[in-house]
Design a protein around this motif. Structure first.
Motif, PDB file in Angstrom:
ATOM      1  N   ASP A  26       0.841  -1.198   0.000  1.00  7.42           N
ATOM      2  CA  ASP A  26       0.000   0.000   0.000  1.00  7.42           C
ATOM      3  C   ASP A  26       0.874   1.246   0.000  1.00  7.42           C
ATOM      4  OD1 ASP A  26      -2.298  -1.528   0.084  1.00  7.42           O
ATOM      5  OD2 ASP A  26      -2.502  -1.390   2.267  1.00  7.42           O
TER       6      ASP A  26
ATOM      7  N   ASP B  72       1.257   4.372   1.520  1.00  3.38           N
ATOM      8  CA  ASP B  72       0.808   5.169   2.664  1.00  3.38           C
ATOM      9  C   ASP B  72       1.056   6.656   2.470  1.00  3.38           C
ATOM     10  OD1 ASP B  72       0.002   2.865   3.988  1.00  3.38           O
ATOM     11  OD2 ASP B  72       1.961   2.571   4.919  1.00  3.38           O
TER      12      ASP B  72
ATOM     13  N   GLY C  27      -5.580   4.528   0.060  1.00  2.00           N
ATOM     14  CA  GLY C  27      -6.371   3.309  -0.022  1.00  2.00           C
ATOM     15  C   GLY C  27      -6.613   2.850  -1.444  1.00  2.00           C
TER      16      GLY C  27
ATOM     17  N   LYS D  15      -1.123   1.375  -4.755  1.00  2.00           N
ATOM     18  CA  LYS D  15      -0.113   0.433  -4.282  1.00  2.00           C
ATOM     19  C   LYS D  15       1.183   0.686  -5.046  1.00  2.00           C
ATOM     20  CE  LYS D  15      -3.225  -3.326  -2.913  1.00  2.00           C
ATOM     21  NZ  LYS D  15      -2.913  -3.275  -1.465  1.00  2.00           N
TER      22      LYS D  15
END
Length: 268
Positions: A242, A244, A252, A255
């Motif tokens: 992911d 962040d 969300g 990636k």
């Protein structure tokens, strides 16, 4: 009458800043819909790409009806660029600061105004920014030609799928390029990435994932879509995590994938 020293060099930046402000006003009008919230780069929190709710995306799709290359040029000419963050992609800054971005020759296809190209360029990295849009390449050059690290990067108006460079690359960085091309072109994308990378070169993909689109661009994109076309041409996923550090409204939905081009040795 002559302009004061330095003013002429500021004009391209001022014009581009004003256009970005216009883009943001359009985005804000879309954000008033109770069904969706959109950020300053034209990305929604769902993320949704319903053109009825996002006028910038609707306009992109309208302009793209004239064909991919002409369509991208028209988007840049009219300043309809919801994918443009107006800054370096945060994860790129992080990779540089933590020493996790490889050195060598780096290619950024669909570079736009070149923020990531400029950020990555250094005495140990020569970065090539590629885009089919004349306007995008010109803007990139205007915004960066006087920077201290200008000798470590270049911007070229070329079609990624037909371009043949004089040298291969150690790294290719892909962001908002894979999801912008028609899904029928994804196998060709993977083959071209393989062709342009040195043996054991690395592909870095910042994957923007969504599945609620009936049309594009951007098109529905999943991790499986990357795996399908990249595994076929000899790439192995080293890590897929992911992101962040995604900008607020993309959290969300992104990636970070790192892929190695694996040498296939003959058993003979």
């Amino acid at each position: 009458m002559l302009s004061p020293p330095g003013v002429a060099n500021l004009l391209p930046r001022l014009i581009w800043t004003r256009q970005m402000a216009v883009n943001r006003l359009l985005v804000e009008s879309a954000a008033k819909s109770p069904a969706v919230r959109v950020d300053g780069a034209g990305e929604s929190s769902k993320p949704s790409r319903d053109p009825n709710l996002n006028p910038l995306v609707a306009k992109v799709r309208q302009l793209m009806s004239s064909g991919p290359n002409d369509g991208w040029e028209k988007c840049w000419e009219e300043g309809v660029t919801p994918w443009d963050l107006g800054q370096t992609t945060p994860i790129i800054s992080h990779l540089i600061q933590t020493g996790k971005l490889p050195e060598g020759r780096i290619l950024v296809p669909g570079c736009g105004t070149g923020y990531d190209v400029v950020a990555m360029a250094s005495s140990t990295r020569f970065v090539v920014g590629l885009d089919v849009s004349t306007t995008a390449i010109n803007k990139a050059k205007e915004l960066s030609s006087s920077l201290p690290n200008a000798r470590y990067f270049t911007f070229l108006e070329e079609d990624f799928f037909t371009w043949t460079p004089p040298e291969l690359f150690d790294v290719i960085f892909d962001y908002t390029f894979f999801c912008a091309i028609h899904p029928s072109m994804r196998s060709a994308w993977a083959s071209k990435v393989s062709e342009l990378l040195k043996p054991n070169g690395e592909l870095i993909t910042l994957m923007y994932l969504f599945d609620d689109q009936e049309v594009g661009p951007p098109y529905n994109t999943s991790v499986a879509d990357y795996l399908e076309v990249l595994n076929r041409v000899g790439f192995k996923a080293i890590s897929i995590v992911d992101n962040d550090l995604a900008v607020k409204q993309r959290k969300g939905a992104e990636k970070l994938g790192r892929w190695k081009k694996i040498l296939i040795q003959s058993s003979l």
